[in-house]
Design a protein around this motif. Structure first.
Motif, mmCIF file in Angstrom:
data_model
loop_
_atom_site.group_PDB
_atom_site.id
_atom_site.type_symbol
_atom_site.label_atom_id
_atom_site.label_comp_id
_atom_site.label_asym_id
_atom_site.label_seq_id
_atom_site.Cartn_x
_atom_site.Cartn_y
_atom_site.Cartn_z
ATOM 1 N N SER A 1 0.811 -1.220 0.000
ATOM 2 C CA SER A 1 0.000 0.000 0.000
ATOM 3 C C SER A 1 0.842 1.267 0.000
ATOM 4 N N ARG A 2 2.152 1.144 0.239
ATOM 5 C CA ARG A 2 3.046 2.319 0.220
ATOM 6 C C ARG A 2 3.647 2.563 -1.163
ATOM 7 N N VAL B 1 2.968 4.123 -3.982
ATOM 8 C CA VAL B 1 2.039 5.137 -4.503
ATOM 9 C C VAL B 1 2.849 6.318 -5.036
ATOM 10 N N PRO B 2 2.225 7.216 -5.807
ATOM 11 C CA PRO B 2 2.953 8.392 -6.304
ATOM 12 C C PRO B 2 3.599 9.187 -5.174
ATOM 13 N N ARG C 1 3.921 12.166 -4.563
ATOM 14 C CA ARG C 1 3.196 13.327 -4.020
ATOM 15 C C ARG C 1 2.428 12.961 -2.740
ATOM 16 N N GLU C 2 2.143 11.684 -2.557
ATOM 17 C CA GLU C 2 1.404 11.270 -1.368
ATOM 18 C C GLU C 2 2.264 11.261 -0.113
ATOM 19 N N PHE C 3 3.579 11.417 -0.308
ATOM 20 C CA PHE C 3 4.495 11.550 0.823
ATOM 21 C C PHE C 3 4.904 13.016 0.923
ATOM 22 N N GLY C 4 4.091 13.794 1.580
ATOM 23 C CA GLY C 4 4.294 15.239 1.593
ATOM 24 C C GLY C 4 5.568 15.696 2.272
ATOM 25 N N GLY D 1 5.291 14.940 -9.109
ATOM 26 C CA GLY D 1 4.718 14.134 -8.033
ATOM 27 C C GLY D 1 4.168 12.790 -8.447
ATOM 28 N N SER D 2 4.303 12.422 -9.728
ATOM 29 C CA SER D 2 3.677 11.183 -10.199
ATOM 30 C C SER D 2 4.582 9.960 -10.082
ATOM 31 N N VAL E 1 6.504 6.821 -8.895
ATOM 32 C CA VAL E 1 6.205 5.815 -7.873
ATOM 33 C C VAL E 1 7.489 5.111 -7.457
#
Length: 203
Positions: free
Chosen positions: A44-45, A47-48, A50-53, A81-82, A84
């Motif tokens: 589940s980690r 991901v793009p 950008r999801e890790f601000g 931010g795209s 992965v």
């Protein structure tokens, strides 16, 4: 005794530790080093980015505290931010390089991190490992083939299992392992002098 370095190629703090690792290896040329990939961005980690601000702020702190370089190629790669970060793919690449030159595992692990954090190369792309292999005098096609082999995902899973079995909960972690005894020498950050003192205390 041997050193076991547990890291993740997509971990900024592991990148920050690269110079220290290289110095430790240079100071202790007779001590074998095992490199294990830890699996930071899986499931589940995966991901793009950008999801890790926190990434940009953390990288600034890492650069300030360790002197590690985050290059223009890396900044371009993550700009929108795209991108992965896939630690399973990175672990396959580390394993492919490690298989080609086991005695140079630590050097090759830092080269993988430089490819991402300085040059902005994806660690999911076989071309990245061809380049690293060619730059370090290894068989580029053999390394790329190992990265893409049917066995590679199992090798990555074995690394993640080994990391967990050593009780590692954060990256990077450097251990001194003698038989069943594993003594932490560094977690996150330490200087080569600090690690040298801890190694000396074990003897």
């Amino acid at each position: 005794m041997k050193l076991v370095y547990v890291f993740d190629a997509y971990c900024g703090w592991s990148h920050g530790f690269s110079a220290t690792l290289r110095e430790v290896v240079a100071r202790h040329p007779d001590v074998p080093v095992e490199v294990v990939s830890g699996g930071l961005f899986t499931g589940s980690r995966r991901v793009p980015i950008r999801e890790f601000g926190y990434v940009q702020g953390a990288n600034a702190q890492i650069a300030e505290l360790t002197g590690a370089e985050f290059g223009a190629g890396y900044e371009r790669l993550i700009a929108d931010g795209s991108f992965v970060m896939d630690s399973e793919a990175a672990a396959r690449g580390v394993a492919a390089l490690r298989e080609a030159a086991p005695e140079r595992a630590a050097e090759l692990a830092t080269a993988v991190q430089e490819a991402f954090y300085v040059d902005g190369l994806s660690l999911s792309d076989p071309a990245t490992y061809r380049k690293i292999a060619a730059d370090t005098g290894l068989d580029a096609e053999a390394v790329a083939a190992a990265f893409q082999s049917a066995e590679a995902p199992h090798t990555a899973a074995d690394d993640f299992h080994r990391s967990a079995g050593l009780g590692v909960t954060g990256f990077p972690t450097l251990l001194a392992v003698d038989g069943d005894r594993a003594v932490p020498l560094a977690r996150g950050r330490a200087s080569a002098d600090e690690i040298a003192r801890r190694i000396a205390a074990l003897s």
